[in-house]
Write a protein that holds these residues in place. Structure first.
Motif, PDB file in Angstrom:
ATOM      1  N   ARG A 166       0.834  -1.203   0.000  1.00 60.30           N
ATOM      2  CA  ARG A 166       0.000   0.000   0.000  1.00 60.30           C
ATOM      3  C   ARG A 166       0.871   1.257   0.000  1.00 60.30           C
ATOM      4  N   LEU A 167       2.006   1.197   0.718  1.00 53.82           N
ATOM      5  CA  LEU A 167       2.942   2.319   0.711  1.00 53.82           C
ATOM      6  C   LEU A 167       3.458   2.569  -0.701  1.00 53.82           C
ATOM      7  N   GLN A 168       3.812   1.497  -1.406  1.00 59.21           N
ATOM      8  CA  GLN A 168       4.310   1.643  -2.766  1.00 59.21           C
ATOM      9  C   GLN A 168       3.280   2.298  -3.665  1.00 59.21           C
ATOM     10  N   ARG A 169       2.036   1.840  -3.565  1.00 62.01           N
ATOM     11  CA  ARG A 169       0.981   2.428  -4.393  1.00 62.01           C
ATOM     12  C   ARG A 169       0.763   3.894  -4.043  1.00 62.01           C
ATOM     13  N   ALA A 170       0.827   4.218  -2.760  1.00 64.43           N
ATOM     14  CA  ALA A 170       0.598   5.596  -2.330  1.00 64.43           C
ATOM     15  C   ALA A 170       1.706   6.525  -2.818  1.00 64.43           C
ATOM     16  N   VAL A 171       2.952   6.048  -2.756  1.00 63.36           N
ATOM     17  CA  VAL A 171       4.074   6.878  -3.196  1.00 63.36           C
ATOM     18  C   VAL A 171       4.018   7.088  -4.713  1.00 63.36           C
ATOM     19  N   LEU A 172       3.718   6.032  -5.456  1.00 61.49           N
ATOM     20  CA  LEU A 172       3.607   6.163  -6.902  1.00 61.49           C
ATOM     21  C   LEU A 172       2.462   7.091  -7.285  1.00 61.49           C
ATOM     22  N   GLU A 173       1.366   7.027  -6.555  1.00 61.19           N
ATOM     23  CA  GLU A 173       0.241   7.917  -6.816  1.00 61.19           C
ATOM     24  C   GLU A 173       0.626   9.364  -6.515  1.00 61.19           C
ATOM     25  N   LEU A 174       1.400   9.567  -5.446  1.00 59.91           N
ATOM     26  CA  LEU A 174       1.864  10.909  -5.112  1.00 59.91           C
ATOM     27  C   LEU A 174       2.728  11.473  -6.243  1.00 59.91           C
ATOM     28  N   HIS A 175       3.627  10.649  -6.787  1.00 56.42           N
ATOM     29  CA  HIS A 175       4.452  11.093  -7.906  1.00 56.42           C
ATOM     30  C   HIS A 175       3.599  11.372  -9.146  1.00 56.42           C
ATOM     31  N   ARG A 176       2.592  10.535  -9.363  1.00 52.46           N
ATOM     32  CA  ARG A 176       1.722  10.740 -10.520  1.00 52.46           C
ATOM     33  C   ARG A 176       0.975  12.053 -10.397  1.00 52.46           C
ATOM     34  N   GLN A 177       0.428  12.350  -9.228  1.00 46.90           N
ATOM     35  CA  GLN A 177      -0.313  13.588  -9.021  1.00 46.90           C
ATOM     36  C   GLN A 177       0.588  14.812  -9.180  1.00 46.90           C
ATOM     37  N   ALA A 178       1.837  14.680  -8.741  1.00 47.09           N
ATOM     38  CA  ALA A 178       2.783  15.793  -8.858  1.00 47.09           C
ATOM     39  C   ALA A 178       3.433  15.852 -10.236  1.00 47.09           C
ATOM     40  N   LYS A 179       3.114  14.865 -11.103  1.00 46.28           N
ATOM     41  CA  LYS A 179       3.679  14.772 -12.444  1.00 46.28           C
ATOM     42  C   LYS A 179       5.204  14.711 -12.403  1.00 46.28           C
ATOM     43  N   VAL A 180       5.692  13.881 -11.484  1.00 51.78           N
ATOM     44  CA  VAL A 180       7.136  13.708 -11.305  1.00 51.78           C
ATOM     45  C   VAL A 180       7.462  12.233 -11.444  1.00 51.78           C
ATOM     46  N   SER A 181       8.452  11.920 -12.285  1.00 50.30           N
ATOM     47  CA  SER A 181       8.909  10.546 -12.421  1.00 50.30           C
ATOM     48  C   SER A 181      10.114  10.321 -11.517  1.00 50.30           C
ATOM     49  N   PRO A 182      10.117   9.252 -10.717  1.00 52.47           N
ATOM     50  CA  PRO A 182      11.264   9.007  -9.847  1.00 52.47           C
ATOM     51  C   PRO A 182      12.543   8.675 -10.607  1.00 52.47           C
ATOM     52  N   PHE A 183      12.431   8.346 -11.889  1.00 45.70           N
ATOM     53  CA  PHE A 183      13.604   7.974 -12.678  1.00 45.70           C
ATOM     54  C   PHE A 183      13.836   8.914 -13.858  1.00 45.70           C
ATOM     55  N   SER A 184      13.257  10.122 -13.815  1.00 46.50           N
ATOM     56  CA  SER A 184      13.385  11.044 -14.940  1.00 46.50           C
ATOM     57  C   SER A 184      14.823  11.497 -15.154  1.00 46.50           C
ATOM     58  N   GLY A 185      15.639  11.459 -14.115  1.00 44.29           N
ATOM     59  CA  GLY A 185      17.024  11.890 -14.242  1.00 44.29           C
ATOM     60  C   GLY A 185      17.870  10.972 -15.101  1.00 44.29           C
ATOM     61  N   LEU A 186      17.369   9.774 -15.410  1.00 43.69           N
ATOM     62  CA  LEU A 186      18.136   8.832 -16.219  1.00 43.69           C
ATOM     63  C   LEU A 186      18.079   9.151 -17.715  1.00 43.69           C
ATOM     64  N   LEU A 187      17.060   9.904 -18.145  1.00 39.63           N
ATOM     65  CA  LEU A 187      16.846  10.116 -19.582  1.00 39.63           C
ATOM     66  C   LEU A 187      18.011  10.815 -20.277  1.00 39.63           C
ATOM     67  N   PRO A 188      18.575  11.917 -19.741  1.00 38.54           N
ATOM     68  CA  PRO A 188      19.690  12.561 -20.444  1.00 38.54           C
ATOM     69  C   PRO A 188      20.866  11.608 -20.681  1.00 38.54           C
ATOM     70  N   GLY A 189      21.179  10.776 -19.687  1.00 35.43           N
ATOM     71  CA  GLY A 189      22.277   9.837 -19.844  1.00 35.43           C
ATOM     72  C   GLY A 189      21.987   8.771 -20.883  1.00 35.43           C
ATOM     73  N   LEU A 190      20.767   8.280 -20.909  1.00 35.18           N
ATOM     74  CA  LEU A 190      20.401   7.235 -21.873  1.00 35.18           C
ATOM     75  C   LEU A 190      20.464   7.755 -23.304  1.00 35.18           C
ATOM     76  N   LEU A 191      20.091   9.011 -23.512  1.00 38.90           N
ATOM     77  CA  LEU A 191      20.085   9.570 -24.864  1.00 38.90           C
ATOM     78  C   LEU A 191      21.501   9.827 -25.387  1.00 38.90           C
ATOM     79  N   GLN A 192      22.490   9.839 -24.495  1.00 35.88           N
ATOM     80  CA  GLN A 192      23.874  10.039 -24.932  1.00 35.88           C
ATOM     81  C   GLN A 192      24.536   8.735 -25.377  1.00 35.88           C
ATOM     82  N   LEU A 193      23.962   7.613 -24.998  1.00 42.22           N
ATOM     83  CA  LEU A 193      24.578   6.327 -25.336  1.00 42.22           C
ATOM     84  C   LEU A 193      24.754   6.110 -26.834  1.00 42.22           C
TER      85      LEU A 193
END
Length: 230
Positions: free
Chosen positions: A73-100
């Motif tokens: 339930r904690l996992q679902r609540a935290v993911l829902e909180l990120h969804r409502q805030a429109k924040v991805s917990p792994f968004s910081g990985l995208l710049p690095g992946l695009l450089q590969l």
């Protein structure tokens, strides 16, 4: 692949009056800077996402206390909180992946004997005494103070310094932000991430010098970029 080879050669022609025999190495550095400049807007977005995730920490702490006995339930609540805030917990990985892709292009450009239907003339270029298609193990054959090996020692010194800065920054960030236990895999990422900076030392040691230049330039750019955006 020939398109990228032509681009590197054109950049080298522009830089030749300034860098002479090392113009192709300078072109690789410039190519890397152009790639990083193109991905800079994504880095800015990732920095905003990091600040947003930091702002969510008080709410996540409340959720952890509220659902301490129910991890799912904690996992679902935290993911829902990120969804409502429109924040991805792994968004910081995208710049690095695009450089590969750019890294792999350089790796293959300086690993193949032919490009298209003709010989790969890029393999004939050097950075001072070190061939751009060579490896650190090749440089060791000239002795620890040989001309080629000194080039690698300089690269290792830069990468180690940047890795140390990134390591301290990651440790401070981990200490300042409680682990997001409700996000899948976040605990493992938080423990391992500070040490990943030192993997660049291994990369520089095993890839062709041209690809190593990309790694050194890109990691240095990242360190400066994060300092400016933090």
């Amino acid at each position: 692949m020939s398109v990228f080879a032509h681009l590197v050669e054109r950049l080298a022609d522009l830089l030749q009056p300034f860098f002479h025999a090392s113009a192709t190495a300078a072109a690789i550095v410039l190519f890397t800077a152009l790639v990083r400049l193109a991905t800079h807007p994504l880095a800015r977005a990732a920095a905003r996402g990091q600040r947003a995730r930091t702002a969510l920490q008080p709410r996540i702490t409340e959720l952890r206390a509220q659902h301490a006995r129910d991890p799912e339930r904690l996992q679902r609540a935290v993911l829902e909180l990120h969804r409502q805030a429109k924040v991805s917990p792994f968004s910081g990985l995208l710049p690095g992946l695009l450089q590969l892709p750019a890294f792999f292009v350089l790796y293959h450009l300086f690993s193949n004997a032919t490009i298209g239907d003709g010989p790969n003339t890029l393999l004939d270029h050097h950075l001072l005494a070190a061939p751009l298609a060579g490896h650190w193990t090749d440089a060791l054959g000239s002795g620890i103070f040989g001309g080629a090996d000194l080039v690698y020692l300089a690269l290792f010194a830069v990468v180690a310094a940047v890795a140390a800065v990134n390591f301290r920054r990651a440790r401070r960030a981990a200490a300042g932000n409680p682990v997001q236990a409700g996000v899948p895999g976040q605990a493992v990422v938080g423990k391992v991430a500070p040490f990943l900076s030192f993997l660049t030392l291994v990369t520089v040691a095993v890839v062709p010098l041209a690809a190593a230049l990309y790694v050194v330039t890109s990691t240095t750019w990242s360190a400066v970029e994060r300092a400016m955006l933090s």
